[in-house]
Design an enzyme around this catalytic site. Structure first.
Site, PDB file in Angstrom:
ATOM      1  N   SER A  80     -49.792  29.247  60.434  1.00  0.00           N
ATOM      2  CA  SER A  80     -49.517  27.808  60.292  1.00  0.00           C
ATOM      3  C   SER A  80     -50.241  27.283  59.065  1.00  0.00           C
ATOM      4  O   SER A  80     -51.454  27.405  58.970  1.00  0.00           O
ATOM      5  CB  SER A  80     -50.024  27.031  61.504  1.00  0.00           C
ATOM      6  OG  SER A  80     -49.469  27.522  62.687  1.00  0.00           O
ATOM      7  N   ARG A  88     -58.639  23.566  66.280  1.00  0.00           N
ATOM      8  CA  ARG A  88     -58.812  24.214  64.963  1.00  0.00           C
ATOM      9  C   ARG A  88     -60.049  23.661  64.229  1.00  0.00           C
ATOM     10  O   ARG A  88     -60.051  23.502  63.017  1.00  0.00           O
ATOM     11  CB  ARG A  88     -57.564  24.022  64.081  1.00  0.00           C
ATOM     12  CG  ARG A  88     -56.296  24.671  64.624  1.00  0.00           C
ATOM     13  CD  ARG A  88     -56.375  26.185  64.669  1.00  0.00           C
ATOM     14  NE  ARG A  88     -55.077  26.795  64.921  1.00  0.00           N
ATOM     15  CZ  ARG A  88     -54.541  26.986  66.129  1.00  0.00           C
ATOM     16  NH1 ARG A  88     -55.209  26.644  67.218  1.00  0.00           N
ATOM     17  NH2 ARG A  88     -53.353  27.552  66.246  1.00  0.00           N
ATOM     18  N   GLU A 106     -54.092  23.340  57.412  1.00  0.00           N
ATOM     19  CA  GLU A 106     -54.971  24.080  58.317  1.00  0.00           C
ATOM     20  C   GLU A 106     -55.696  25.172  57.539  1.00  0.00           C
ATOM     21  O   GLU A 106     -56.835  25.500  57.824  1.00  0.00           O
ATOM     22  CB  GLU A 106     -54.153  24.701  59.448  1.00  0.00           C
ATOM     23  CG  GLU A 106     -55.005  25.233  60.573  1.00  0.00           C
ATOM     24  CD  GLU A 106     -54.467  26.510  61.179  1.00  0.00           C
ATOM     25  OE1 GLU A 106     -55.143  27.547  61.058  1.00  0.00           O
ATOM     26  OE2 GLU A 106     -53.377  26.475  61.762  1.00  0.00           O
TER      27      GLU A 106
HETATM   28  N1  EPU Z   1     -40.645  23.454  66.101  1.00  0.00           N
HETATM   29  C1  EPU Z   1     -39.511  23.091  65.418  1.00  0.00           C
HETATM   30  N2  EPU Z   1     -39.233  23.719  64.221  1.00  0.00           N
HETATM   31  C2  EPU Z   1     -40.038  24.669  63.714  1.00  0.00           C
HETATM   32  C3  EPU Z   1     -41.219  25.029  64.399  1.00  0.00           C
HETATM   33  C4  EPU Z   1     -41.494  24.409  65.602  1.00  0.00           C
HETATM   34  O1  EPU Z   1     -38.753  22.233  65.855  1.00  0.00           O
HETATM   35  O2  EPU Z   1     -39.707  25.192  62.639  1.00  0.00           O
HETATM   36  C5  EPU Z   1     -40.899  22.855  67.414  1.00  0.00           C
HETATM   37  C6  EPU Z   1     -40.579  23.864  68.514  1.00  0.00           C
HETATM   38  O3  EPU Z   1     -39.256  23.818  68.890  1.00  0.00           O
HETATM   39  C7  EPU Z   1     -41.508  23.428  69.629  1.00  0.00           C
HETATM   40  C8  EPU Z   1     -42.706  22.879  68.909  1.00  0.00           C
HETATM   41  O4  EPU Z   1     -42.278  22.584  67.579  1.00  0.00           O
HETATM   42  O5  EPU Z   1     -40.926  22.409  70.393  1.00  0.00           O
HETATM   43  C9  EPU Z   1     -43.882  23.818  68.906  1.00  0.00           C
HETATM   44  O6  EPU Z   1     -43.523  25.028  68.255  1.00  0.00           O
HETATM   45  P1  EPU Z   1     -44.294  26.422  68.478  1.00  0.00           P
HETATM   46  O7  EPU Z   1     -44.417  26.718  69.933  1.00  0.00           O
HETATM   47  O8  EPU Z   1     -43.668  27.450  67.618  1.00  0.00           O
HETATM   48  O9  EPU Z   1     -45.772  26.135  68.019  1.00  0.00           O
HETATM   49  P2  EPU Z   1     -46.390  25.285  66.820  1.00  0.00           P
HETATM   50  O10 EPU Z   1     -46.915  24.021  67.373  1.00  0.00           O
HETATM   51  O11 EPU Z   1     -45.432  25.217  65.718  1.00  0.00           O
HETATM   52  C10 EPU Z   1     -48.806  26.211  67.243  1.00  0.00           C
HETATM   53  C11 EPU Z   1     -49.915  26.867  66.474  1.00  0.00           C
HETATM   54  C12 EPU Z   1     -49.589  28.335  66.217  1.00  0.00           C
HETATM   55  C13 EPU Z   1     -49.402  29.023  67.560  1.00  0.00           C
HETATM   56  C14 EPU Z   1     -48.290  28.311  68.328  1.00  0.00           C
HETATM   57  C15 EPU Z   1     -48.139  28.855  69.718  1.00  0.00           C
HETATM   58  C16 EPU Z   1     -50.956  25.133  65.158  1.00  0.00           C
HETATM   59  C17 EPU Z   1     -51.176  24.567  63.803  1.00  0.00           C
HETATM   60  N3  EPU Z   1     -50.147  26.180  65.239  1.00  0.00           N
HETATM   61  O12 EPU Z   1     -47.633  26.200  66.413  1.00  0.00           O
HETATM   62  O13 EPU Z   1     -50.719  28.908  65.574  1.00  0.00           O
HETATM   63  O14 EPU Z   1     -49.076  30.393  67.384  1.00  0.00           O
HETATM   64  O15 EPU Z   1     -48.603  26.901  68.460  1.00  0.00           O
HETATM   65  O16 EPU Z   1     -49.248  28.495  70.494  1.00  0.00           O
HETATM   66  O17 EPU Z   1     -51.546  24.618  66.120  1.00  0.00           O
HETATM   67  C18 EPU Z   1     -51.667  29.386  63.447  1.00  0.00           C
HETATM   68  O18 EPU Z   1     -52.540  28.554  63.729  1.00  0.00           O
HETATM   69  O19 EPU Z   1     -51.679  30.027  62.360  1.00  0.00           O
HETATM   70  C19 EPU Z   1     -50.578  29.600  64.391  1.00  0.00           C
HETATM   71  C20 EPU Z   1     -49.547  30.397  64.106  1.00  0.00           C
END
Ligand code: EPU
Length: 340
Positions: free
Chosen positions: A240, A165, A336
């Site tokens: 995010s 990012r 972010e």
């Molecule tokens: N998790 C939780 N609770 C939550 C959300 C997530 O426990 O409320 C845990 C999930 O269970 C999982 C881990 O966190 O083990 C990762 O969750 P997820 O796959 O939903 O992805 P994220 O890390 O929360 C990132 C990006 C998203 C992108 C997803 C999928 C960032 C800041 N965000 O989110 O990007 O869609 O991975 O690749 O890196 C964005 O940047 O606007 C965005 C939506």
């Protein structure tokens, strides 16, 4: 040619996906590089604010500047051989529309980034990514106009210095260039189908697809995003709100000793990325609502506007979350989205 009318005290509510009511002192939409150059030449001394799709910002006040909405349209194939194609989109093209256009021609590489809100021109600024892919993986170059000189410069992938990012456009070159178009190199055959992100595999299995095509991956990503992430048309949000913090392995070991269930992704020998969504959920914020500002019920990383939240209301919630996470886990999480 469109007329380039400058409007005063212009509401930005429809131009930010949080749906925050804030006004621009002046507003103009430009539809070509010529129009962009003309506006910049006519207003050398005015403070300027560049607006793309408005999907990654939180407006906490009126914008005391000339807001330039980059609305350049067009997408085309630049060159190709049997294996690869280089495509170009103008900055004002909707990102997801562009992704679908590439998939429709069986061009591979962007499918994992289906349904990300926003416009093409802002994708390099924060190296958008999702489900195991970032734009730096297929990005060739972008053209950008220098605000001071109105000269167009082409930035290569290396010159953009992409990180998680991150790019040069958020650092040294912040507020100096306006991205006008972006080129990507995509595959025409032997696509590198990437289903390594657990959610995608599970979604494809649910649909009984064992040899997924580009369209299948795109559809799986769309289904996952729709199940977790609120549609800005229905509920104001900016994806995010925070970055996933990257911390040292030493710090991580200490946190893990206290919270053995903590989720993590190794980044290097010495660093670990922790999902901020997990931290926020553990801290009890998931689904919480404070007036019209809140934390999304299906994805704690996303802050939402239930209707009439001000940017300040959302900012206050974000600060409370940061404070609590620091206190509970000793981890600092960073926004972010751009807070204006
Ligand atoms: N998790 C939780 N609770 C939550 C959300 C997530 O426990 O409320 C845990 C999930 O269970 C999982 C881990 O966190 O083990 C990762 O969750 P997820 O796959 O939903 O992805 P994220 O890390 O929360 C990132 C990006 C998203 C992108 C997803 C999928 C960032 C800041 N965000 O989110 O990007 O869609 O991975 O690749 O890196 C964005 O940047 O606007 C965005 C939506």
């Amino acid at each position: 040619m469109h007329s380039m009318q400058i409007q005063n005290d212009f509401s930005l509510k429809k131009y930010n996906t949080f749906g925050i009511e804030a006004k621009a002192k002046q507003f103009v939409a430009v539809h070509s590089t010529d129009e962009l150059r003309e506006v910049l030449k006519q207003h050398p001394n005015d403070k300027k604010f560049i607006l793309g799709g408005g999907s990654n910002m939180l407006l906490t006040q009126d914008v005391d500047a000339l807001v330039i909405h980059v609305d350049l349209k067009g997408k085309r194939v630049v060159s190709q051989d049997e294996d690869f194609v280089t495509v170009e989109a103008q900055a004002g093209e909707n990102w997801h529309g562009f992704v679908l256009w590439t998939i429709g021609q069986n061009f591979g590489g962007l499918e994992n980034m289906s349904l990300i809100p926003g416009n093409v021109g802002t994708t390099p600024i924060q190296n958008i990514g999702a489900y195991g892919t970032e734009i730096k993986d297929t990005f060739v170059s972008c053209d950008a106009m220098e605000i001071a000189t109105q000269k167009i410069h082409t930035f290569t992938n290396a010159e953009c210095r992409f990180g998680y990012r991150e790019s040069v456009f958020k650092q040294e070159l912040k507020n100096r260039y306006i991205i006008t178009s972006v080129q990507f190199k995509l595959t025409k055959r032997n696509h590198k189908i990437n289903t390594s992100y657990g959610d995608i595999m599970a979604e494809l299995a649910k649909q009984n697809i064992d040899t997924p095509q580009l369209k299948d991956v795109s559809n799986a990503v769309i289904a996952i995003r729709q199940s977790k992430l609120p549609d800005p048309k229905e509920l104001g949000n900016s994806g995010s709100f925070f970055k996933n913090p990257i911390i040292s392995k030493t710090d991580f070991d200490q946190v893990q000793a206290k919270f053995p269930d903590i989720k993590f992704f190794p980044v290097s020998e010495t660093e670990v990325k922790v999902p901020a969504g997990w931290l926020i959920e553990q801290a009890g914020f998931k689904g919480m609502r404070f007036g019209d500002a809140g934390v999304h019920k299906n994805q704690a990383l996303v802050l939402v506007n239930y209707g009439h939240a001000s940017g300040q209301d959302i900012l206050n919630v974000s600060k409370e979350i940061q404070r609590t996470i620091l206190e509970k886990f000793g981890i600092a999480i960073e926004a972010e989205v751009n807070v204006i």
